[in-house]
Write a protein that holds these residues in place. Sequence first.
Motif, PDB file in Angstrom:
ATOM      1  N   SER A  80      53.071  -0.166  71.661  1.00 47.00           N
ATOM      2  CA  SER A  80      53.330  -1.812  71.721  1.00 47.00           C
ATOM      3  C   SER A  80      52.203  -2.638  71.549  1.00 47.00           C
ATOM      4  CB  SER A  80      53.825  -1.953  73.122  1.00 47.00           C
ATOM      5  OG  SER A  80      54.799  -1.068  73.487  1.00 47.00           O
ATOM      6  N   LYS A  93      55.397  -6.017  75.858  1.00 48.55           N
ATOM      7  CA  LYS A  93      54.587  -5.905  77.129  1.00 48.55           C
ATOM      8  C   LYS A  93      53.718  -4.628  77.160  1.00 48.55           C
ATOM      9  CE  LYS A  93      55.589  -6.563  81.691  1.00 48.55           C
ATOM     10  NZ  LYS A  93      56.412  -6.044  82.968  1.00 48.55           N
ATOM     11  N   GLU A  99      55.119   1.060  80.338  1.00 46.90           N
ATOM     12  CA  GLU A  99      55.965  -0.218  79.963  1.00 46.90           C
ATOM     13  C   GLU A  99      57.017  -0.181  79.315  1.00 46.90           C
ATOM     14  OE1 GLU A  99      54.777  -3.041  81.346  1.00 46.90           O
ATOM     15  OE2 GLU A  99      52.544  -2.504  81.844  1.00 46.90           O
ATOM     16  N   THR A 100      57.108   0.529  78.234  1.00 48.58           N
ATOM     17  CA  THR A 100      58.326   0.618  77.664  1.00 48.58           C
ATOM     18  C   THR A 100      59.283   1.643  77.723  1.00 48.58           C
ATOM     19  OG1 THR A 100      56.914  -0.228  75.701  1.00 48.58           O
ATOM     20  CG2 THR A 100      59.180   0.415  75.097  1.00 48.58           C
ATOM     21  N   ASP A 159      59.762   0.012  68.629  1.00 49.97           N
ATOM     22  CA  ASP A 159      58.901   0.631  69.903  1.00 49.97           C
ATOM     23  C   ASP A 159      59.704   1.595  70.648  1.00 49.97           C
ATOM     24  OD1 ASP A 159      56.736   0.810  71.384  1.00 49.97           O
ATOM     25  OD2 ASP A 159      56.891  -1.218  72.224  1.00 49.97           O
TER      26      ASP A 159
HETATM   27 MG   LIG Z   1      54.858   0.475  75.057  1.00 49.91          MG
END
Ligand SMILES: [Mg+2]
Length: 451
Positions: A80, A93, A99-100, A159
């Motif tokens: 990311s 983020k 996070e992803t 992503d």
């Molecule tokens: Mg990420």
Amino acid sequence: MAASNSKKKNGRNAVDEALAGATEKVLKQITELYDVGLSNTPGAMGLKAISESPLLKMNLRKPRKKITVMIVGNHSAGKSSFINWYIGEGIQKTGVAIETRGFTFVTSGKKRETLTGEATIRFYDFLEDFGKFEGIVHNLFTEISTSKEKNFICTDLIDTPGLVDGDMQYPFNVQDAIIHMAEHVDLILVFLDPIGQATCKRTMEVVEKLNQSPHLEKIHYFMSKADAVEKEHDRQRVLIQITQNLAKRIRNSHAFNLPTFYLPREDGSDPGIPNAIEEVCKEVDKAINMTVQKNLRQLKDDCEKVIIAIAEAVSKDREKKAANARNRFKGILFYALSLGMVILMVLLLAARILPSLCLVSEHLCEAAPAKFVVKLEPVVAEHFKLVGGVLLVTFLASLLIAKLTWQISHVFTKSDLKKLEEYKMYVKKIADQEKGLYEEYFKSLSNSEDR
Ligand SMILES: [Mg+2]
Ligand SMILES: Nc1nc2c(ncn2[C@@H]2O[C@H](COP(=O)(O)OP(=O)(O)OP(=O)(O)O)[C@@H](O)[C@H]2O)c(=O)[nH]1
């Protein structure tokens, strides 16, 4: 190095920007030729509409004006962060936590916007199948950014969820989803970082499966966050460890290359470690160049296909018209034969009943034809049934043959043929545009190489 960097803006200089502009223009113009055709010509029509016209009924796939780059890697590999750096905007983020969790398409547009899964599937028609993955729709997003950084305008970045072992529960089968998505993307960047789970089971399984798929040449591996390991020998150790793990799973291990990169630091400090971040960007640029060439070739091929289809349609129409004329001639012949049989049957019947009628009223037989018919009576009386039967069978048979031969296929009208001729001339003009685009694009490429 620092001096050349100062001339550049995020690793790009004015020539790169000009080239990016030329590339975008060519890709856009190619898709416009499919959508609207030569917009400066009256009655302009796109190549796609021409091919799909009822006169041709072809199905051409319009080339995409952007490439799709999927970034895959272990959790916290900096996927990311790279996207944010590439577009120069904190759109995704980032952080040490996972996070992803889903797939996010990061694309350029006129207005900053976020689309949910349903809208994303509608936005990218190739995602129709992807939406069928259980649990994916709620974990699929599109982030539209107005950024014009680098080659972002020609690039859709995907992503993907960070891969991690252990108890981590993904809301969908993450490995299968990545493999499925691989089919639709032009480039797969695999990021592995020296401190995270670069060699975790899930990451290695994804690499292995990608290597078994027919997308081998799309995949490029990078060791990301190289600056996160301070000591050179520690970095080399991790690099060897990752390389050894990958080598077991990749098909073309002899040509294997694992450049290391890290994102430029915000404070501008230089950790003094070689940084191959330009190589990551170059892979994107290369994929775009290949797409431009592929799309130009496709445009040329499609123009040729349409011109050939027009020629074939016209020659088929000519054959159909000749066959129609033959069938009409044969049909008329057999209809005439059946009519002849009707006349003969009437004569036969008249020869049979006229003498009896003459007995009742003599003046009925005064006319010469009547006299001739009456003369036939002895012959007719002897063979009436046989001759009548033959005439009836011949009548029915010729009627049937006439009906069967009267097979008239649909042919082009004069205005259809005129339209096809217009299409041909128009498509030739589109093909001429392709030559111009090709030259223009390669001129801009050679200018950038001359620098
Ligand atoms: Mg990420
Ligand atoms: N030192 C260093 N840190 C980086 C670099 N790139 C990213 N990071 C940091 O690494 C952490 C993880 O970055 P992310 O971009 O969130 O990683 P990710 O791969 O998207 O992670 P998941 O979404 O969880 O899979 C963040 O704290 C970033 O600031 C880099 O090049 N060098």
